[in-house]
Design an enzyme around this catalytic site. Structure first.
Site, mmCIF file in Angstrom:
data_model
loop_
_atom_site.group_PDB
_atom_site.id
_atom_site.type_symbol
_atom_site.label_atom_id
_atom_site.label_comp_id
_atom_site.label_asym_id
_atom_site.label_seq_id
_atom_site.Cartn_x
_atom_site.Cartn_y
_atom_site.Cartn_z
ATOM 1 N N HIS A 74 0.666 -1.575 0.464
ATOM 2 C CA HIS A 74 0.128 0.271 0.095
ATOM 3 C C HIS A 74 0.934 1.112 -0.068
ATOM 4 O O HIS A 74 1.877 0.797 0.740
ATOM 5 C CB HIS A 74 -1.004 0.491 1.607
ATOM 6 C CG HIS A 74 -1.834 -0.768 1.331
ATOM 7 N ND1 HIS A 74 -1.267 -2.282 2.365
ATOM 8 C CD2 HIS A 74 -3.073 -1.118 1.383
ATOM 9 C CE1 HIS A 74 -2.046 -2.760 2.466
ATOM 10 N NE2 HIS A 74 -3.429 -2.075 2.006
ATOM 11 N N ASP A 77 2.586 1.714 3.503
ATOM 12 C CA ASP A 77 3.302 0.509 3.705
ATOM 13 C C ASP A 77 4.685 1.224 3.433
ATOM 14 O O ASP A 77 5.698 1.089 3.763
ATOM 15 C CB ASP A 77 3.282 -0.653 3.025
ATOM 16 C CG ASP A 77 2.068 -0.802 3.463
ATOM 17 O OD1 ASP A 77 1.263 -1.327 4.777
ATOM 18 O OD2 ASP A 77 1.389 -1.703 2.718
ATOM 19 N N MET A 107 1.445 -6.242 -7.908
ATOM 20 C CA MET A 107 0.786 -5.626 -7.292
ATOM 21 C C MET A 107 1.258 -4.445 -6.422
ATOM 22 O O MET A 107 1.491 -4.191 -5.569
ATOM 23 C CB MET A 107 -0.306 -6.792 -6.588
ATOM 24 C CG MET A 107 -1.784 -5.810 -5.817
ATOM 25 S SD MET A 107 -1.634 -5.338 -4.581
ATOM 26 C CE MET A 107 -2.155 -6.822 -4.043
ATOM 27 N N GLU A 149 -10.870 -6.803 -3.865
ATOM 28 C CA GLU A 149 -11.190 -8.035 -2.807
ATOM 29 C C GLU A 149 -12.311 -7.783 -2.023
ATOM 30 O O GLU A 149 -12.325 -7.531 -0.637
ATOM 31 C CB GLU A 149 -10.325 -7.152 -2.240
ATOM 32 C CG GLU A 149 -9.934 -8.615 -0.261
ATOM 33 C CD GLU A 149 -8.256 -8.059 -0.135
ATOM 34 O OE1 GLU A 149 -7.234 -8.038 -0.581
ATOM 35 O OE2 GLU A 149 -8.423 -8.600 0.901
ATOM 36 N N LYS A 203 -14.854 -8.547 0.915
ATOM 37 C CA LYS A 203 -14.517 -8.864 2.302
ATOM 38 C C LYS A 203 -16.175 -8.952 3.632
ATOM 39 O O LYS A 203 -16.763 -7.396 2.949
ATOM 40 C CB LYS A 203 -13.754 -7.984 3.281
ATOM 41 C CG LYS A 203 -13.553 -8.573 5.191
ATOM 42 C CD LYS A 203 -12.337 -8.387 5.024
ATOM 43 C CE LYS A 203 -11.964 -8.090 6.673
ATOM 44 N NZ LYS A 203 -10.820 -7.841 7.262
ATOM 45 N N GLU A 227 -9.768 -13.169 -1.159
ATOM 46 C CA GLU A 227 -9.084 -13.708 0.429
ATOM 47 C C GLU A 227 -9.646 -14.546 1.255
ATOM 48 O O GLU A 227 -11.114 -14.860 1.299
ATOM 49 C CB GLU A 227 -9.016 -12.686 1.496
ATOM 50 C CG GLU A 227 -7.943 -12.878 2.568
ATOM 51 C CD GLU A 227 -7.606 -11.875 3.558
ATOM 52 O OE1 GLU A 227 -6.919 -10.817 2.964
ATOM 53 O OE2 GLU A 227 -8.086 -11.689 3.942
ATOM 54 N N HIS A 244 -11.963 -14.378 3.419
ATOM 55 C CA HIS A 244 -13.061 -13.359 4.005
ATOM 56 C C HIS A 244 -14.404 -14.022 3.631
ATOM 57 O O HIS A 244 -14.909 -13.922 4.210
ATOM 58 C CB HIS A 244 -12.864 -12.240 2.804
ATOM 59 C CG HIS A 244 -11.064 -11.334 3.324
ATOM 60 N ND1 HIS A 244 -11.260 -10.256 2.325
ATOM 61 C CD2 HIS A 244 -10.982 -11.303 4.372
ATOM 62 C CE1 HIS A 244 -10.309 -9.402 2.971
ATOM 63 N NE2 HIS A 244 -9.577 -10.055 4.311
ATOM 64 N N ASP A 300 -5.956 -13.845 -2.589
ATOM 65 C CA ASP A 300 -5.110 -13.194 -1.058
ATOM 66 C C ASP A 300 -5.204 -14.475 -0.793
ATOM 67 O O ASP A 300 -6.166 -15.378 0.055
ATOM 68 C CB ASP A 300 -5.595 -12.554 -0.420
ATOM 69 C CG ASP A 300 -4.771 -10.353 -0.449
ATOM 70 O OD1 ASP A 300 -4.202 -10.977 -1.533
ATOM 71 O OD2 ASP A 300 -5.090 -9.769 -0.122
ATOM 72 N N ASP A 317 -11.637 -11.524 11.060
ATOM 73 C CA ASP A 317 -10.166 -11.969 10.619
ATOM 74 C C ASP A 317 -8.844 -11.974 11.126
ATOM 75 O O ASP A 317 -8.106 -12.083 11.451
ATOM 76 C CB ASP A 317 -10.001 -11.015 9.217
ATOM 77 C CG ASP A 317 -9.749 -11.258 8.243
ATOM 78 O OD1 ASP A 317 -8.837 -12.625 7.992
ATOM 79 O OD2 ASP A 317 -8.480 -9.801 7.557
ATOM 80 N N ASP A 359 -6.822 -14.563 9.604
ATOM 81 C CA ASP A 359 -5.005 -13.853 9.105
ATOM 82 C C ASP A 359 -3.834 -14.765 9.240
ATOM 83 O O ASP A 359 -2.739 -14.302 9.725
ATOM 84 C CB ASP A 359 -4.420 -13.106 9.882
ATOM 85 C CG ASP A 359 -5.327 -11.545 8.314
ATOM 86 O OD1 ASP A 359 -6.191 -11.891 7.210
ATOM 87 O OD2 ASP A 359 -5.368 -10.204 8.578
ATOM 88 N N ASP A 372 -1.848 -12.939 2.554
ATOM 89 C CA ASP A 372 -2.143 -11.571 2.405
ATOM 90 C C ASP A 372 -2.326 -12.080 4.356
ATOM 91 O O ASP A 372 -3.972 -13.033 4.474
ATOM 92 C CB ASP A 372 -3.220 -11.035 2.362
ATOM 93 C CG ASP A 372 -3.532 -10.203 3.148
ATOM 94 O OD1 ASP A 372 -2.668 -9.391 4.072
ATOM 95 O OD2 ASP A 372 -4.528 -9.322 2.413
HETATM 96 C C1 GCO Z 1 -7.712 -6.860 5.306
HETATM 97 C C2 GCO Z 1 -7.460 -7.105 4.263
HETATM 98 C C3 GCO Z 1 -6.376 -6.286 3.751
HETATM 99 C C4 GCO Z 1 -6.144 -5.389 1.806
HETATM 100 C C5 GCO Z 1 -5.068 -4.926 1.738
HETATM 101 C C6 GCO Z 1 -4.684 -5.374 0.434
HETATM 102 O O1 GCO Z 1 -8.544 -8.107 6.228
HETATM 103 O O2 GCO Z 1 -7.000 -6.118 6.115
HETATM 104 O O3 GCO Z 1 -7.638 -8.294 3.307
HETATM 105 O O4 GCO Z 1 -5.462 -6.570 3.799
HETATM 106 O O5 GCO Z 1 -6.145 -6.910 1.466
HETATM 107 O O6 GCO Z 1 -5.845 -3.540 2.347
HETATM 108 O O7 GCO Z 1 -5.409 -3.961 -0.308
HETATM 109 MN MN MN Z 2 -6.335 -9.144 2.318
HETATM 110 MN MN MN Z 3 -7.977 -9.715 5.368
#
Ligand code: GCO
Ligand code: MN
Ligand code: MN
Length: 403
Positions: A56, A59, A90, A183, A185, A219, A222, A247, A257, A259, A304
């Site tokens: 991003h 980042d 990306m 993406e 979610k 993802e 998600h 992702d 989430d 992750d 991700d």
């Molecule tokens: C989340 C998302 C993020 C996005 C990222 C890319 O749940 O926080 O998955 O990690 O993937 O912002 O756009």
């Molecule tokens: Mn993501």
């Molecule tokens: Mn996520």
């Protein structure tokens, strides 16, 4: 080194925000604040076997960075790219951390916020193109509401569509070799996020003027947060020619989430995800990921995830390595499962090939069908007795997975 069914080498990519996550959560302080914006992480990612990375804008530099600070950060990034050969595949924009985005970016009811959000996104599109990124991801984390009367829901979707279409049109007008990946979610950070699933996103894309370069970045966690099947979602996106990017991570069902490392959540579903990505569908309708399934994709297996808050810096790299290791283990097992003659026998028993045959005969119109074929012609008893052997087929997959 894993390969897909066509012998193409599988390449891995990580979000810079994953390993650099400072590990704060709503209940506790950051346990790894020292990792923020560390570009040395790219060298380490390359060392553990990653070919590429994603990031991003935030980042790399804070939202309030001066032009000099921003340029210095970009120069530092270019230096690491040149030194290591790591690919920027990306880029994406942070339209969720800043307080100005508290009620959304593209769907904020405040027009200034929307124009600021759009300008910030387009600046990152330019940077991505400069660095050679071929995918632009849009995760609308703040595009949503807590309360159903917070916004005009028609206009929110109209402005979301306008924003995405404007970015796609800009990419075309600038002649960039870049596709957008939306993406989905379902929730978190908003109570309800717009475009909560793969299917919702595809429906909106189909209304756009420039939807041909807009696809999905689904993802794992998600979809699973919404009790949906990630592998099925990928298959639908590939069928529709809309899988631009992925992702991968790990999730245990409908929760926040999580992750986690890929495969550390629902491992069985992860196995079938890898099987689909690497081997395509059994009858060949879906090609391995990175092959020709409609929208152009570089095919990176992109992680991700978040190194758990319990981990020190050593644990960050353990967890990053674990993503690649899990993928490689599952890839190897999926290939063995596909290549086992017994699996092919069981595919026959399951009538797998028959599903590729159109239901109407060649040249048969629906009117002919209704005229010439009657419901009473069918032997429903015989059909009810058809053997598919699906439990044995599943057991066969599990033999390969854990045998
Ligand atoms: C989340 C998302 C993020 C996005 C990222 C890319 O749940 O926080 O998955 O990690 O993937 O912002 O756009
Ligand atoms: Mn993501
Ligand atoms: Mn996520």
């Amino acid at each position: 080194m894993a390969t897909d069914i066509n012998g193409n080498e599988i390449k891995y990519s990580f979000g810079l925000w994953t390993v650099n996550w400072e590990a704060g959560d709503p209940f506790g302080n950051q346990t790894r604040a020292f990792m923020a914006r560390d570009l040395d992480s790219l060298r380490k990612l390359k060392d553990i076997g990653a070919d590429a990375f994603t990031f991003h804008d935030a980042d790399l530099f804070p939202d309030d960075a001066t032009d000099e600070e921003r340029n210095a950060a970009i120069d530092a990034l270019k230096k690491v790219i040149n030194e290591t050969g790591i690919v920027c595949e990306m880029v994406t924009t942070n339209t969720f951390s800043g307080n100005q985005f508290k009620d959304g970016a593209f769907t904020s009811s405040n027009r200034d916020v929307r124009r600021y959000g759009l300008r910030k996104v387009l600046r990152q599109v330019d940077l991505g193109a400069e660095l050679g990124a071929t995918t632009f991801v849009m995760w609308g984390g703040r595009e949503g509401v807590e309360y159903d009367n917070s916004k005009d829901l028609y206009d929110a979707h109209a402005r979301y569509a306008e924003g995405i279409d404007t970015v796609a049109s800009y990419i075309k007008q600038k002649g960039y070799d870049m596709r957008i990946g939306l993406e989905p979610k379902p929730n978190e950070p908003r109570g309800d996020i717009f475009l909560p699933s793969i299917g919702h996103a595809i429906a909106l894309i189909n209304t756009l003027d420039n939807g041909d370069i807009v696809g999905l970045n689904p993802e794992t966690g998600h979809e699973q947060m919404a009790c949906l099947n990630y592998t099925h979602g990928l298959a639908l996106a590939m069928y529709c020619g809309k899988l631009a990017h992925i992702d991968l991570n790990g999730q245990h069902g409908p929760k926040y989430d999580q992750d986690m490392v890929f495969g550390h959540g629902d491992m069985l579903q992860a196995f079938f995800t890898v099987d689909l990505l690497d081997n395509g569908s059994p009858n060949g309708g879906i090609k391995p990921y990175g092959g020709d399934n409609g929208i152009k994709t570089a095919g990176y297996r992109h992680f991700d995830y978040k190194p758990s808050r319990t981990e020190t810096e050593a644990g960050v790299w353990d967890s990053a390595r674990a993503n690649i290791e899990m993928y490689e283990l599952l890839s190897k097992k999926a290939k063995e499962y596909r290549n086992d003659p017994k699996t092919q026998e069981l595919f026959k028993r399951a009538h797998m090939a028959e599903l590729a045959e159109p239901t109407l005969a060649p040249g048969e119109s629906v009117l002919d069908f209704v005229k010439n074929v009657q419901v009473s012609d069918f032997d429903t008893k015989a059909m009810a007795d058809v053997d598919f052997g699906l439990v044995e087929l599943h057991q066969q997959a599990l033999r390969h997975l854990i045998g």
